[in-house]
Design a protein around this motif. Sequence first.
Motif, short mmCIF file in Angstrom:
data_model
loop_
_atom_site.label_atom_id
_atom_site.label_comp_id
_atom_site.label_asym_id
_atom_site.label_seq_id
_atom_site.Cartn_x
_atom_site.Cartn_y
_atom_site.Cartn_z
N PRO A 449 17.16 -27.61 9.81
CA PRO A 449 17.98 -28.83 9.86
C PRO A 449 18.39 -29.29 8.47
CG PRO A 449 15.68 -29.38 10.18
CD PRO A 449 15.73 -27.88 10.05
N MET A 450 19.24 -28.51 7.81
CA MET A 450 19.59 -28.77 6.42
C MET A 450 20.29 -30.12 6.25
SD MET A 450 18.52 -26.04 4.89
CE MET A 450 19.34 -26.23 3.33
N GLY A 451 21.20 -30.43 7.17
CA GLY A 451 21.94 -31.68 7.03
C GLY A 451 21.07 -32.91 7.12
N LEU A 452 19.97 -32.82 7.88
CA LEU A 452 19.05 -33.95 8.02
C LEU A 452 18.23 -34.15 6.76
CD1 LEU A 452 17.53 -36.10 9.68
CD2 LEU A 452 16.10 -34.25 10.59
N PHE A 453 17.58 -33.10 6.29
CA PHE A 453 16.65 -33.24 5.16
C PHE A 453 17.35 -33.23 3.81
CE2 PHE A 453 13.64 -32.00 8.46
CZ PHE A 453 12.61 -32.90 8.22
N ALA A 454 18.61 -32.82 3.76
CA ALA A 454 19.32 -32.88 2.49
C ALA A 454 19.46 -34.32 2.01
CB ALA A 454 20.71 -32.24 2.63
#
Length: 537
Positions: A449-454
Amino acid sequence: MPPKPKNIAHYGLAWLALILATLAGLAWWWQIGRPVDLPDAPSARIACVSYAPFRKPGETPFDTHFVMTPERIDEDLRALSQRFDCVRTYSQGNGLAAVPAIAARYHMQVLMGIWLGGVEKINEREIEQGIATAKANPGVIRGIVVGNEVLLRGDLSPKHLAQYIRRVRAAVPATIPVTYADVWQYWLRYPQMESAVDFVTIHILPYWENEPVAAIDAVQHVKEVYARVQQTFPGKQIMIGETGWPSAGRLRRSAEPSLVDEALYLRAFLRYAAQVHMPYNVIETFDQPWKRALEGTVGGYWGIFDSNAKPKFPMLGPVTEEPHWWWGWLAGAVGAIAFAFIGGRHRSWHGIRGWIALSLAGFAAGSSIAWQLRQMMFACEGWWEWLLSSVCLAGAWAVAAALARRFAAHLADHHDHTEPSPWWRYAALFALVLYDILLAFNGRYMDFPMGLFALPCVAYGVFGLLTHEYSMPSAEQRFMACVGPLLAIAPVVQEAGMSKVAWLWLGLNLAIALPVWVAWRCHHVARLQAYQAQAAD
C-alpha cells in the motif's frame, strides 16, 4: 534549549525531497495514461477460454447451495460465442452441468471439467454428474478434464487420481478424450500419469512461476516449457490448459500485473499458438472477485473481460493502462490547495517559500491519495475493507497535512519548535511494522500500500531533515524504527532484488525511521555533553 542552527545541506535535501515527490506523482499518472503501441493479435477470436460465471459480488463456487441459473449461463455464452470457439469449465456443481447443452445452441465446444478434491463423497457426485453430462452431449464435449491441480494441492495420490481418470475414461463415449490438468512442473514430477490420459494438459502461468517471468519474456518461457514437456511425453499430444496474465495486483520480481502487460502477453501468446498450431486454453473469461480471498488482489484480475462482462482491452491497436489518468493530477491540485489553506491559516511566517513548500507537499499527497484510492478500487471488496482503508487513508492525510504546516514554516525561515504529537508517529510506525511483519512472513498475496504509507513516511522524513526533536523518542518508537527496516529487507530478498516496489517499500521504512535514529543519537550526545560539562565543573 536554544534553536538549532540552520543546516543548509538538510534544507536542500528537504526541498529536493518535496520536488521529487511532486514529480513522481506527475510522472506516474502521466505514464499510465499514455497509449502503448503493441503488436496486434493474429485474430480477435480465441480458440478456448476458461469459463467461470462467478463474476458478481457474493458469487463464489465455495457456496455449495448457490446455483447459477441457465438464463445467466445462456446470456454469457451467447456473448462469448462472438469471440471464443470453446469454453473450459472446472466442475459440475453450481449449475455448471448445464453449460454443454447451452453451448450447443451457439455452436461452441466445451472442455468439460470434473472437480476432484479430498472429499470422496463430493468426488463421487462430480464423477457421476460428469459422466451423465458427457453422455447427454457427446457432440459438444471437446474433452473431459478429470481433476484440476489435484496433485499441486495434495488432495489425492497419483494412484488414486489415476483410478478416477480411468473410471471416467471407461464410462464415457470413446470419441471423447479424457485428460488431467496440472501445472507443468507436476507433470514432470509424476510422469506416470501419462498412462491414464488421452492427452496431457499443462498449465503455464509465467506470473506464478517460482521464478516469475516478465511479460515481455513470458512467451519465450512458454516455448521452452512446452518443448521440455513434449520431450518428456513424446507419444502424447500436449495442450496448454491454462495460460494468461493478470491486469492488477502485486508485483512479483519483474512480473508486473497491468492491463498493458496482460494485452502484451495474450497477443504474443496467440501469435505463437497460431504459428505452431498448438491446442490451448486461456485463463480466463471474466475477472473473478471471489478469488481475491485466495490469492489477494491479483487473483481477481485474470479475465479478458471485467466483472461487468466488458472487454478490458482490444486485440488490435494501442492499449492504455488508465484512460482517466488526469484524475491523479486533479487530486494533486486539490491537495495543493487544501495544504495551502490548512498551512496558511494563523501562520507566523511570510514569503513565497512557505507557500511553495505547502503546494509541493499538497500535490504529492493528493496524487498519492489518488494512487491509493485506485488501488482500493481493485483490492477492496466488502464494505468493511473500504471503511478500514478509508479511515487509515484519512489518518495518513491528516498527519501529512499537520507536518507540512510545520516544515513549510521552517523552509520559510521561521523555526516552529513545537513538536507534533508523538502518538502520530507511534501510530504510523505501529501500522507500518505490523504490515512489515505480514509482508515478511506471509506476503505472497499481499499488495504494497505505497500510496497510504507514503504520506506519513515521506512527511516525517522531510520534517526530520529540517528539525530535531528535543525529547528522547519512546522505547517503543525506537524499537519499531529499528525493526521496521529490518523486516522490510525481507521482501527485497524474497523478490531477489528485482522488485522496484519492494525497494520503494524499504525506502519508506527508512524515511520514517531515520529521524527517530537521529533524535535518539542527539539525545545521547546531549546527555554526554551535559555529563562532561558537569564533570568539568
